[in-house]
Structures are given as structure tokens and as C-alpha cells.
Design an enzyme around this catalytic site. Sequence first.
Site, PDB file in Angstrom:
ATOM      1  N   ILE A   6      -2.273 -54.310 -36.195  1.00 12.99           N
ATOM      2  CA  ILE A   6      -1.400 -54.412 -35.012  1.00 12.99           C
ATOM      3  C   ILE A   6      -1.648 -55.714 -34.246  1.00 12.99           C
ATOM      4  CG2 ILE A   6      -2.921 -53.162 -33.418  1.00 12.99           C
ATOM      5  CD1 ILE A   6      -0.284 -51.673 -32.540  1.00 12.99           C
ATOM      6  N   LYS A   7      -2.889 -56.205 -34.269  1.00  6.65           N
ATOM      7  CA  LYS A   7      -3.198 -57.418 -33.490  1.00  6.65           C
ATOM      8  C   LYS A   7      -2.423 -58.639 -33.989  1.00  6.65           C
ATOM      9  CE  LYS A   7      -7.283 -59.083 -35.959  1.00  6.65           C
ATOM     10  NZ  LYS A   7      -7.778 -58.135 -36.924  1.00  6.65           N
ATOM     11  N   GLY A   8      -2.067 -58.663 -35.282  1.00  7.75           N
ATOM     12  CA  GLY A   8      -1.168 -59.691 -35.787  1.00  7.75           C
ATOM     13  C   GLY A   8      -1.749 -61.076 -35.908  1.00  7.75           C
TER      14      GLY A   8
END
Length: 247
Positions: free
Chosen positions: A126-128
Site C-alpha cells: 500500500i505504501k507504493g
Amino acid sequence: MSTIVRPYGDTTGDGMVQVSFTLPVPHSKVAEGAAAQLARKMGIDPALVVHAKPMGPDFTFFVVYGRVNHLVNLDEVEVVERDYPLLTPKEANAAIKRALRRRLVVVGGCIGTDAHTVGIDAILNIKGFAGEKGLEYYRELKVVNLGAQVSVPELVERARAEKADAVLVSQVVTQRDAHLLNTREMSAAFRESYPSDRRPLLIVGGPRFDEAQAAELGVDRVFSRGTTPGEVASYLVHRLTTKDAVA
Ligand code: B12
């Protein structure tokens, strides 16, 4: 803009470049002469050894600065251009929902002995990466991240169990062409284990892949350094939800 270009060092078009390499020679005048000779053979003339540093007793690291006389024709450069539109996460979610009416399943990991997970995590977690959220952020994507050192049989088995629409593999170590050999082994295993019309989309990524190599590696797409999650999500949507996507 001219389509014929030369490198820029001190003044436009002066052809100046800088290269670095290591020779298996202890640091000495002879070693520096050898570096200059190699550079001249590479088409750098005049070649100036601007840095030489011993690397242990038997090796020397060099930086050479000099002029190349070659020209580059931009019209003859071949690259893989992005042939699908870039979508926002909202657009990608809407397209998946509309076309599949279920979540799109992605299984990913590093295969072989490769333990460099930062790249695949940049795409999946999710942090990408580069200010973009990773695929886990997309509501309509189910992401199964298997992490490091996944064997090919394990990857195939998990892809089957999850009914994966796409398999995302990362390869960072390139010593002895490990990334190419592992990718070919992986794509062959998927072809063997699935009927051709049921096989998941196979995507491989890593900093030293050539994006033009997809066909010879038996995968659908290759992503290289600097890839962002949005590019990957947009590609997945294009290939898996658009009827006219090129096979
Ligand atoms: C961090 C790191 C490690 C960490 C890894 C930690 C981890 N959990 O990942 C540790 C310390 C464990 C490590 C170990 C080793 N490492 Co190391 N490591 C690095 C380093 C410094 C950075 C890699 C990195 O994280 N990059 C950042 C990410 C974001 O970039 P990326 O991987 O390129 O990913 C991007 C794209 O390529 C793409 N992408 C990548 N994968 C995928 C997959 C898909 C599906 C898609 C779509 C896109 C995609 O998207 C990402 C975002 O843009 C590099 C050197 C460097 N500066 O690159 C060396 C480097 C990769 N390591 C190297 C080596 C040799 C090793 C070791 C063999 C060292 C040793 N002798 O033990 C071991 C091998 C361990 C193993 N079994 O794999 C060499 C590889 C050389 C080669 N030609 O193969 C490098 C290049 C260093 C060097 N110059 O020698 N390493």
C-alpha cells in the site's frame, strides 16, 4: 530539434563522456595506461584517466573522461512505448468492477534465490512508490504478495489456488543471467500447467530487464527501473478488462 545528437560535456556537441570500470591489475602507471588503452579501443579519444583507486591488492577502479566521435540518430532508437492509457486508482477500480464484476487477483513475489523484495513491494504494498499508492490500495484488486525466494512450483501452485488473473515476478539479481533463466523457467512452467486460454497474465520486472525482451522470455510484459504502481495497475486493467487489448 535535430535528430542527430552527440554527448554534451563542457560545450554543446563536444562528445565528452565519462565511464568507470575495474581492471584486474594492481594500481600502477601500467594499470593507468591499460585503462587509457581500453578507453581508446572503446572509441574514446583523447581518453583521460581522471580517477584511479586500488580495490584491494590486485584490482584498480578507474574513471575515464574523454571524447567519443560517434553520433546517435534519434530516429533509429527503438523503445517499448506505453500503449495503454494511465488511469487513476478510481478509474482502474471502476473499470475492473464494470468488466469483471469481481476483484482482479494478482499474485506476486521474487523467484529463485532472489531476496530483493523492495522493488516488488514498491509495486504491491500500500505504501507504493514515487508518491503513488501500491496495488494493495486498489479496492478492486486482491493482492497476494509471496515475498522473497519463491520457487516456481510454489508460485504456480499459489496462482492456481488463488485463481490469479495476473502473476507479477521480480528479478533484481542478474549475475550469470539468473533473471533471464528464472523468468524463462517461470513462463515455461505456467505454459505447461495451464491451457493457453486460461493462463494468467505473466509480468516480470526489475532494474536490468530490457522491456523489448517480453516475447523471448515468454511473458506478456516487462517493466524496468522506475516503474510506478499506477503504470502496472493501468496495464492490468487494459489487458484484463478491455476486449480489444492486443494479445
Ligand atoms: C537493498 C539491496 C539489498 C538488500 C535487499 C533487501 C530487500 N528486502 O530487498 C540486501 C542487503 C538483502 C541485499 C542482498 C544482496 N544483494 Co543487493 N542490493 C540492494 C540495493 C542496494 C538496492 C535494491 C533496491 O532496493 N532498489 C530499490 C527498488 C525500489 O528498485 P528496483 O528493485 O529496481 O524496483 C523498481 C523497478 O525495477 C521495478 N520492479 C522491480 N521488480 C518488479 C516487479 C514487477 C512485477 C514490476 C511490474 C516492476 C518491478 O519497480 C520498482 C519501482 O520502480 C542494490 C543496488 C542498487 N542501488 O540498486 C543491491 C544489488 C541489487 N545487490 C546485489 C547483490 C550482489 C546482492 C547480494 C548477492 C550480496 C551478497 N554477496 O550477499 C545479496 C543477494 C541476496 C539475495 N539472495 O538475493 C547487486 C546485484 C548485482 C547483479 N548484477 O546481479 C546490486 C546491484 C548491488 C551491486 N551493485 O553489486 N541487497
